[in-house]
Design an enzyme around this catalytic site. Structure first.
Site, PDB file in Angstrom:
ATOM      1  N   GLU A 131      17.041  12.015 -16.424  1.00 16.67           N
ATOM      2  CA  GLU A 131      18.276  12.496 -15.802  1.00 16.67           C
ATOM      3  C   GLU A 131      18.302  14.016 -15.650  1.00 16.67           C
ATOM      4  O   GLU A 131      18.782  14.548 -14.644  1.00 16.67           O
ATOM      5  CB  GLU A 131      19.485  12.052 -16.643  1.00 16.67           C
ATOM      6  CG  GLU A 131      20.837  12.445 -16.078  1.00 16.67           C
ATOM      7  CD  GLU A 131      21.159  11.751 -14.769  1.00 16.67           C
ATOM      8  OE1 GLU A 131      21.229  12.462 -13.739  1.00 16.67           O
ATOM      9  OE2 GLU A 131      21.329  10.515 -14.767  1.00 16.67           O
ATOM     10  N   VAL A 134      16.970  16.658 -12.346  1.00 14.95           N
ATOM     11  CA  VAL A 134      17.679  17.048 -11.121  1.00 14.95           C
ATOM     12  C   VAL A 134      19.122  17.388 -11.462  1.00 14.95           C
ATOM     13  O   VAL A 134      19.809  16.609 -12.119  1.00 14.95           O
ATOM     14  CB  VAL A 134      17.663  15.915 -10.073  1.00 14.95           C
ATOM     15  CG1 VAL A 134      18.449  16.337  -8.832  1.00 14.95           C
ATOM     16  CG2 VAL A 134      16.244  15.534  -9.692  1.00 14.95           C
ATOM     17  N   GLY A 136      20.556  19.649 -13.426  1.00 18.38           N
ATOM     18  CA  GLY A 136      20.989  20.115 -14.742  1.00 18.38           C
ATOM     19  C   GLY A 136      21.922  19.135 -15.414  1.00 18.38           C
ATOM     20  O   GLY A 136      21.558  18.006 -15.722  1.00 18.38           O
ATOM     21  N   ILE A 138      24.553  17.723 -14.157  1.00 18.58           N
ATOM     22  CA  ILE A 138      25.243  16.792 -13.258  1.00 18.58           C
ATOM     23  C   ILE A 138      24.644  15.400 -13.402  1.00 18.58           C
ATOM     24  O   ILE A 138      23.444  15.218 -13.190  1.00 18.58           O
ATOM     25  CB  ILE A 138      25.099  17.236 -11.789  1.00 18.58           C
ATOM     26  CG1 ILE A 138      25.598  18.659 -11.596  1.00 18.58           C
ATOM     27  CG2 ILE A 138      25.856  16.285 -10.870  1.00 18.58           C
ATOM     28  CD1 ILE A 138      25.297  19.237 -10.229  1.00 18.58           C
ATOM     29  N   GLY A 189      19.336  37.072 -14.337  1.00 12.93           N
ATOM     30  CA  GLY A 189      18.558  35.998 -14.946  1.00 12.93           C
ATOM     31  C   GLY A 189      18.601  34.686 -14.191  1.00 12.93           C
ATOM     32  O   GLY A 189      18.100  33.667 -14.663  1.00 12.93           O
ATOM     33  N   GLU A 192      13.626  34.103 -11.173  1.00 13.16           N
ATOM     34  CA  GLU A 192      12.441  34.557 -11.899  1.00 13.16           C
ATOM     35  C   GLU A 192      11.888  35.829 -11.253  1.00 13.16           C
ATOM     36  O   GLU A 192      12.244  36.174 -10.119  1.00 13.16           O
ATOM     37  CB  GLU A 192      11.363  33.460 -11.875  1.00 13.16           C
ATOM     38  CG  GLU A 192      11.787  32.143 -12.480  1.00 13.16           C
ATOM     39  CD  GLU A 192      11.919  32.193 -13.997  1.00 13.16           C
ATOM     40  OE1 GLU A 192      11.362  33.140 -14.612  1.00 13.16           O
ATOM     41  OE2 GLU A 192      12.582  31.311 -14.555  1.00 13.16           O
ATOM     42  N   ASP A 203      11.409  24.304  -5.140  1.00 15.71           N
ATOM     43  CA  ASP A 203      12.162  23.697  -6.240  1.00 15.71           C
ATOM     44  C   ASP A 203      13.105  22.621  -5.696  1.00 15.71           C
ATOM     45  O   ASP A 203      13.155  21.504  -6.225  1.00 15.71           O
ATOM     46  CB  ASP A 203      12.953  24.769  -6.980  1.00 15.71           C
ATOM     47  CG  ASP A 203      13.847  24.196  -8.068  1.00 15.71           C
ATOM     48  OD1 ASP A 203      13.318  23.836  -9.135  1.00 15.71           O
ATOM     49  OD2 ASP A 203      15.070  24.101  -7.853  1.00 15.71           O
ATOM     50  N   LYS A 207      13.219  18.205  -6.090  1.00 12.44           N
ATOM     51  CA  LYS A 207      14.417  17.467  -6.490  1.00 12.44           C
ATOM     52  C   LYS A 207      14.845  16.458  -5.431  1.00 12.44           C
ATOM     53  O   LYS A 207      15.242  15.341  -5.769  1.00 12.44           O
ATOM     54  CB  LYS A 207      15.541  18.459  -6.788  1.00 12.44           C
ATOM     55  CG  LYS A 207      15.251  19.320  -8.021  1.00 12.44           C
ATOM     56  CD  LYS A 207      16.251  20.449  -8.183  1.00 12.44           C
ATOM     57  CE  LYS A 207      15.913  21.316  -9.396  1.00 12.44           C
ATOM     58  NZ  LYS A 207      16.805  22.477  -9.530  1.00 12.44           N
ATOM     59  N   GLY A 305      20.590  25.729 -16.881  1.00 13.53           N
ATOM     60  CA  GLY A 305      21.125  26.356 -18.091  1.00 13.53           C
ATOM     61  C   GLY A 305      20.825  25.529 -19.319  1.00 13.53           C
ATOM     62  O   GLY A 305      20.592  24.318 -19.240  1.00 13.53           O
TER      63      GLY A 305
END
Length: 439
Positions: A131, A134, A136, A138, A189, A192, A203, A207, A305
């Site tokens: 889970e 993709v 974070g 959610i 932050g 990158e 990225d 996903k 996060g």
């Protein structure tokens, strides 16, 4: 509670440390919800002598040898949070082969080797859950596999990269140039030092490959996703979009065309201000689904996060623990059972925005209209503005529905017109009003 399920944690960095925090700080509530105690027995670290605040705070046992975890009969769940493909792939395979249930948040690994790993898990009748790969925190993969399982999904689109969404928000709200927005995202932050995977759409592509595979029950690999990033986007395009009633978002977007198959894309898209995704700003992510039974549904939250992603990982751990208790691991295995086709480019349809610099003289609009007409493209809106440089003007065109092939041909034709100096940008538009007009 008398029953305790022990886990081996591979990696204790940002997300791994977050998982340790959540499991320890919410221990009692988690035990009641899972029906058993859940305990980290061992943590795999690359360097066991390096100081780790989370390891020290919770007095976690550490090792630098994967065999200490996969060969431990008490460890029933292995949680991989090391990142990258190697050695994570080899460690997960080893854990599955030893009959361990596995939880991961490794999007790179799932996008490229998910089908293979699910096959190993199925053969061993253990859980393989992801889970956190993709969105974070959610919840989206579990809803797709469970709550929405009775639906035929028509489309799934999402803002699935917080870095680019933050940058686009700054470009829209503060009229900030792309380069400055990127520097600010790096300073905070969010990006990158090498932002390539984010700004070039890679990225998001990983996903949407994962989401589309689940939504349409077919294997969609990274190479099946057409990818464009925001690295060529200019603030002027964001401003034009706003003037026309649109927000610009980098979307991962997959659609089911009943006659032709499934398309999977990542690119900047102009969305009407009234669209639910248009108001999702800063580092927030959102995924928008259209199903035949549920209609439209959106999932919104922090897409990355430490604790948001740890929330998703811990949810998988709790679900796996329940399955172990009730002897029902691997009850939902690989769902890529369909042999649906990929939609050919000439059948993918979308309205488009095209901005070009042209010569400011009579007959220019007529020549441009003729170029579009030659490809059977109808125009919805045309804006012309004079540029500071004498003899030059800027033209913005929004088309009705146009296929990807006709779009490419139109751009090629425009590029060789003597009155067109430069094609500055091309963006897709997701607007049902234009799609209907163009039929």
């Amino acid at each position: 509670m008398s029953k305790t399920i022990k886990i081996g944690l591979l990696g204790c960095g940002t997300v791994g440390g977050g998982v340790a925090i959540v499991l320890n700080e919410n221990r009692e509530d988690i035990a009641k919800r899972a029906g058993c105690n859940i305990e980290i027995k061992k943590v795999l670290l690359r360097n066991t002598s390096a100081k780790n605040d989370v390891v020290e705070k919770y007095r976690l046992a550490v090792t630098d040898n994967i065999d200490d975890i996969v060969n431990d009969p008490e460890i029933q769940i292995v949680v991989e949070l090391m990142g990258r493909i190697h050695p994570a792939r080899e460690y997960i395979e080893k854990a599955l082969e030893h009959g361990k249930n596995v939880v991961t948040a490794n999007k790179d690994l799932i996008a490229e080797f998910g089908e293979e790993l699910l096959g190993i898990a199925g053969g061993k009748q253990v859980d393989f859950q992801f889970e956190g790969s993709v969105g974070g925190g959610i919840p989206i993969i579990t809803p797709l596999k469970n709550c929405l399982a009775a639906n035929k999904i028509r489309s799934i689109m999402g803002i699935v990269n917080g870095t680019t969404n933050y940058m686009l928000t700054r470009m829209a709200k503060d009229k900030m140039p792309y380069e400055e927005a990127l520097k600010q995202a790096q300073a905070l932050g969010y990006a990158e030092s090498d932002p390539t995977a984010d700004v070039e759409g890679l990225d998001a592509a990983r996903k949407i490959a994962i989401l589309a595979s689940i939504a349409f029950n077919m294997r969609i690999s990274l190479e099946n996703v057409h990818v464009e990033g925001i690295d060529q986007l200019e603030t002027i395009d964001v401003e034009y979009a706003a003037d026309l009633g649109y927000a610009v978002k980098l979307l991962g977007l997959a659609k089911w065309y009943p006659k032709y198959g499934v398309s999977a894309n990542v690119y900047p898209v102009m969305l009407p201000f009234h669209h639910p995704l248009a108001s999702v700003n800063d580092v927030y992510n959102a995924i928008y689904i259209n199903g035949d039974a549920v209609g439209e549904a959106m999932f919104l939250g922090r897409g990355a996060g430490r604790l948001p992603t740890a929330s998703a990982v811990c949810g998988d751990i709790v679900d796996t623990a329940r399955n172990i208790l009730h002897g029902s691991t691997n009850r939902i295995g690989c769902t890529c059972y369909n042999e649906k086709k990929l939609c050919p480019p000439d059948k993918e349809m979308s309205p488009c925005y095209i901005r070009m610099q042209v010569q400011d003289k009579p007959g220019v609009l007529a020549a441009i209209a003729a170029a579009f007409g030659a490809q059977q493209v109808s125009l919805y809106n045309v804006i012309q503005k004079k540029l500071p440089k004498p003899g030059q003007a800027e033209i913005v065109v929004i088309t009705n529905n146009i296929s990807k092939m006709n779009l490419d041909l139109s751009v090629q034709t425009l590029n060789v017109l003597p009155v067109v100096d430069k094609i500055c940008s091309v963006l897709r538009v997701e607007d049902p009003r234009l799609e209907e007009t163009g039929k």
